[in-house]
Design an enzyme around this catalytic site. Structure first.
Site, short mmCIF file in Angstrom:
data_model
loop_
_atom_site.label_atom_id
_atom_site.label_comp_id
_atom_site.label_asym_id
_atom_site.label_seq_id
_atom_site.Cartn_x
_atom_site.Cartn_y
_atom_site.Cartn_z
N GLY A 33 0.84 -1.19 0.00
CA GLY A 33 0.00 0.00 0.00
C GLY A 33 0.87 1.24 0.00
O GLY A 33 1.98 1.22 0.51
N GLY A 38 2.69 6.95 3.22
CA GLY A 38 4.00 6.34 3.03
C GLY A 38 3.84 4.90 2.61
O GLY A 38 2.75 4.49 2.23
N VAL A 40 3.62 0.78 2.83
CA VAL A 40 3.23 -0.29 3.74
C VAL A 40 3.70 -1.60 3.13
O VAL A 40 3.46 -1.86 1.95
CB VAL A 40 1.70 -0.32 3.96
CG1 VAL A 40 1.31 -1.47 4.86
CG2 VAL A 40 1.22 1.00 4.53
N LYS A 55 3.91 -0.29 8.37
CA LYS A 55 4.06 1.02 7.74
C LYS A 55 5.45 1.54 8.08
O LYS A 55 5.82 1.64 9.25
CB LYS A 55 2.98 1.96 8.27
CG LYS A 55 3.07 3.36 7.73
CD LYS A 55 1.90 4.20 8.23
CE LYS A 55 2.20 5.68 8.09
NZ LYS A 55 1.10 6.53 8.53
N ASP A 146 -10.17 12.83 7.75
CA ASP A 146 -9.85 12.54 6.35
C ASP A 146 -10.57 11.28 5.89
O ASP A 146 -9.96 10.38 5.32
CB ASP A 146 -8.33 12.41 6.18
CG ASP A 146 -7.91 12.50 4.70
OD1 ASP A 146 -8.71 13.00 3.88
OD2 ASP A 146 -6.80 12.05 4.40
N ASP A 386 -13.45 -5.82 33.52
CA ASP A 386 -13.09 -4.44 33.20
C ASP A 386 -11.70 -4.15 33.73
O ASP A 386 -11.50 -3.42 34.69
CB ASP A 386 -14.14 -3.52 33.84
CG ASP A 386 -13.79 -2.06 33.69
OD1 ASP A 386 -13.03 -1.72 32.76
OD2 ASP A 386 -14.25 -1.26 34.52
N GLU A 397 -10.94 -6.22 26.13
CA GLU A 397 -11.35 -6.85 27.40
C GLU A 397 -12.36 -7.97 27.14
O GLU A 397 -12.31 -9.03 27.76
CB GLU A 397 -11.96 -5.80 28.34
CG GLU A 397 -10.93 -4.86 28.94
CD GLU A 397 -11.54 -3.66 29.66
OE1 GLU A 397 -10.79 -2.95 30.34
OE2 GLU A 397 -12.76 -3.41 29.52
N GLU A 433 10.02 -7.26 37.13
CA GLU A 433 9.57 -7.19 35.75
C GLU A 433 8.06 -6.94 35.69
O GLU A 433 7.58 -6.13 34.89
CB GLU A 433 9.96 -8.47 35.00
CG GLU A 433 11.46 -8.51 34.70
CD GLU A 433 11.96 -9.86 34.22
OE1 GLU A 433 12.91 -9.88 33.44
OE2 GLU A 433 11.41 -10.90 34.65
N GLU A 469 6.26 -23.03 34.79
CA GLU A 469 5.30 -22.56 35.80
C GLU A 469 4.25 -21.66 35.16
O GLU A 469 3.07 -21.70 35.52
CB GLU A 469 6.05 -21.80 36.91
CG GLU A 469 6.87 -22.72 37.81
CD GLU A 469 7.83 -21.96 38.73
OE1 GLU A 469 8.27 -22.57 39.73
OE2 GLU A 469 8.17 -20.79 38.45
C1 PIT Z 1 -2.85 -2.61 5.92
C2 PIT Z 1 -2.76 -2.70 4.53
C3 PIT Z 1 -2.51 -1.55 3.82
C4 PIT Z 1 -2.35 -0.33 4.45
C5 PIT Z 1 -2.44 -0.22 5.84
C6 PIT Z 1 -2.70 -1.38 6.56
C7 PIT Z 1 -2.26 1.09 6.43
C8 PIT Z 1 -2.66 1.44 7.58
C9 PIT Z 1 -2.52 2.70 8.28
C10 PIT Z 1 -1.92 3.85 7.79
C11 PIT Z 1 -1.86 4.98 8.57
C12 PIT Z 1 -2.39 4.98 9.87
C13 PIT Z 1 -2.98 3.84 10.34
C14 PIT Z 1 -3.04 2.73 9.55
O1 PIT Z 1 -2.34 6.11 10.64
O2 PIT Z 1 -2.46 -1.62 2.47
O3 PIT Z 1 -3.10 -3.74 6.62
O4 PIT Z 1 -1.30 6.13 8.17
#
Ligand code: PIT
Length: 481
Positions: A33, A38, A40, A55, A146, A386, A397, A433, A469
């Site tokens: 994508g 940007g 992905v 991403k 958007d 909760d 949850e 931890e 454990e």
């Molecule tokens: C996917 C497949 C894909 C694109 C994304 C996820 C992008 C996700 C995304 C991008 C953002 C954001 C949150 C999610 O803020 O093709 O599984 O800028």
């Protein structure tokens, strides 16, 4: 003293400094994508078949680091079946990586292009999911800003695949949910000009708007789903913007001929001036949203399922919550008695007002198989589920509390949960931890609590919990009560 540690889902979204390649097989060249957000790429969690979307954001491209941090913080908070899930983040010298759930069904945009338009039943199915996600965002003080068909992804290629909202790059908090509750909803008027020509609302163009701008955009999307054409159009961006600014559109077009009056009525309450525009909750309650829905089989939640979780010890709840937060839909749809898809439907069916959280009343209505004494116990059971202590049950949850044993007892799930708690990688979990992972912000917990947490699982009494454990504890504490 009745003391309990709060478990907030965002704590289980870990941020790592260092190499993502250590954890994921990742092919930076295989871009699935792109666009405003940007690139992905696809990645597989090592040692598993778990596929995820990553991403990749080059730090050099981040113009506004504060804005960027805000996007990630918003993503961390969101916990809804129709909003993309963030699993974890990485940061190395060059890039920031957001590891998210993988959607392979393409954009809503492409399905509109392929089909032209949708039947009313199909549009209803999609639009309901969009509005449920939006109602959840607005209830939590988040405005997306958007919304457009490119920002809705289908999880799978199936016709009836669930849909996920992505790209919170322009989203913003319009109120601080905590102080808003105390101060009587202090609203912030937003001023950034953000959005996309077809879907942007006139008041965003004017530069003074609130979260209702999302409702306008959603109205435009509904219009397009039902007719295949946009309500505001032109041959260029300036022409489209001009049409939006005038705000005049018509529902009396040939493409809308077959569309019911009920659907048109809803659109007219969404694409309208801010004063007349419906709130997300009003949209959800509109006649078309209700009667359009196919009468699907009523699902039932069994009290026994919830009760098991209540009987779990403290550490087991932590592990279950972590596992639930990391679950991926595809890997379990074909697993066991109740698939996650059914879980999701059940959650939504119980969530009568569609705000993405369950109240005591909503749970009580949906529960079956309860005896009188169990009904009396319900408030305690809910308190126990909760785990973040906010008074309602959110999606993670709910999944944690109703997860089937066959799922969480899977070796890789247990191993991941163990690793999350074993911070120094020694192969053992100690009190410190647990304190570090869970003792965050509003948790003020005394020493004894942590001692107890270790002791409940520490069979050999060496003060630490080793992997065996841990597994035994996860296996054992489920059938109490
Ligand atoms: C996917 C497949 C894909 C694109 C994304 C996820 C992008 C996700 C995304 C991008 C953002 C954001 C949150 C999610 O803020 O093709 O599984 O800028």
């Amino acid at each position: 003293m009745n003391q309990d540690v709060f478990l907030k889902k965002q704590w289980f979204i870990m941020s790592h400094e260092g190499k993502i390649e250590q954890y994921y097989d990742i092919n930076l060249k295989k871009v699935i994508g792109s666009g405003t957000y940007g690139s992905v790429v696809k990645a597989t969690l090592k040692g598993t078949k778990n596929q995820r979307a990553v991403k990749v954001i080059p730090k050099s491209k981040v113009k506004n680091p504060d804005r960027f941090k805000k996007e990630i913080d918003i993503l961390r908070q969101l916990d809804h079946p129709n909003i993309i899930k963030l699993y974890e983040t990485f940061e190395d010298q060059r890039n920031v990586y957001l590891v998210m759930e993988l959607c392979e069904g393409g954009e809503l945009f492409d399905r509109i292009m392929d089909k032209g338009c949708f039947s009313e039943a199909e549009a209803h199915e999609i639009f309901l999911q969009i509005m449920q996600a939006l109602n959840y965002c607005h209830t939590n003080g988040i405005c997306h800003r958007d919304l457009k068909p490119e920002n809705f992804l289908f999880l799978t290629k199936a016709e009836d695949s669930p849909i996920k909202v992505i790209d919170f790059g322009l989203s913003t908090l319009f109120e601080d949910p905590i102080s808003a509750k105390q101060a009587g909803n202090q609203k912030v008027t937003m001023k950034t000009k953000a959005g996309t020509p077809y879907y942007i609302s006139p008041e965003v163009l004017k530069g003074s708007y609130d979260e209702s701008c999302d409702i306008w955009s959603a109205g435009v999307i509904l219009y397009i789903l039902l007719s295949g054409v946009p309500p505001f159009y032109g041959d260029s961006d300036p022409e489209i913007l001009d049409a939006v600014q005038k705000g005049e559109y018509t529902l009396e077009i040939p493409e809308m001929k077959a569309v019911t009056e009920s659907a048109k009525d809803l659109i007219s309450h969404m694409i309208t001036t801010p004063e007349k525009r419906y709130k997300a909750s009003q949209v959800i309650q509109h006649k078309w949203m209700k009667d359009g829905s196919k009468q699907t089989k009523q699902l039932k939640l069994n009290f026994g399922q919830l009760k098991n979780f209540t009987g779990s010890n403290k550490l087991k709840k932590v592990a279950l919550t972590f596992i639930a937060s990391q679950l991926n839909e595809q890997e379990i749809t074909d697993l066991g008695k109740q698939s996650l898809n059914t879980k999701k439907r059940l959650f939504k069916q119980l969530d009568k007002n569609g705000d993405g959280v369950l109240t005591i009343e909503e749970l009580r209505e949906g529960l079956t198989g309860m005896s009188d004494s169990q009904a009396k116990d319900l408030a305690n059971v809910i308190k126990s589920i909760d785990t973040d202590g906010n008074g309602t049950i959110n999606y993670t949850e709910f999944l944690a509390a109703t997860m089937e044993k066959s799922l969480y007892m899977k070796e890789e799930k247990l191993y991941q949960a163990f690793k999350m708690l074993d911070l120094d990688g020694s192969g053992k979990i100690d009190k410190h931890e647990l304190q570090t992972v869970l003792g965050k912000s509003d948790n003020i917990i005394d020493e004894k609590y942590w001692d107890d947490m270790v002791r409940e699982a520490d069979k050999n009494g060496d003060g630490e919990i080793d992997y065996n454990e841990f597994i035994e504890m996860m296996d054992k504490f489920s059938l109490l009560n």
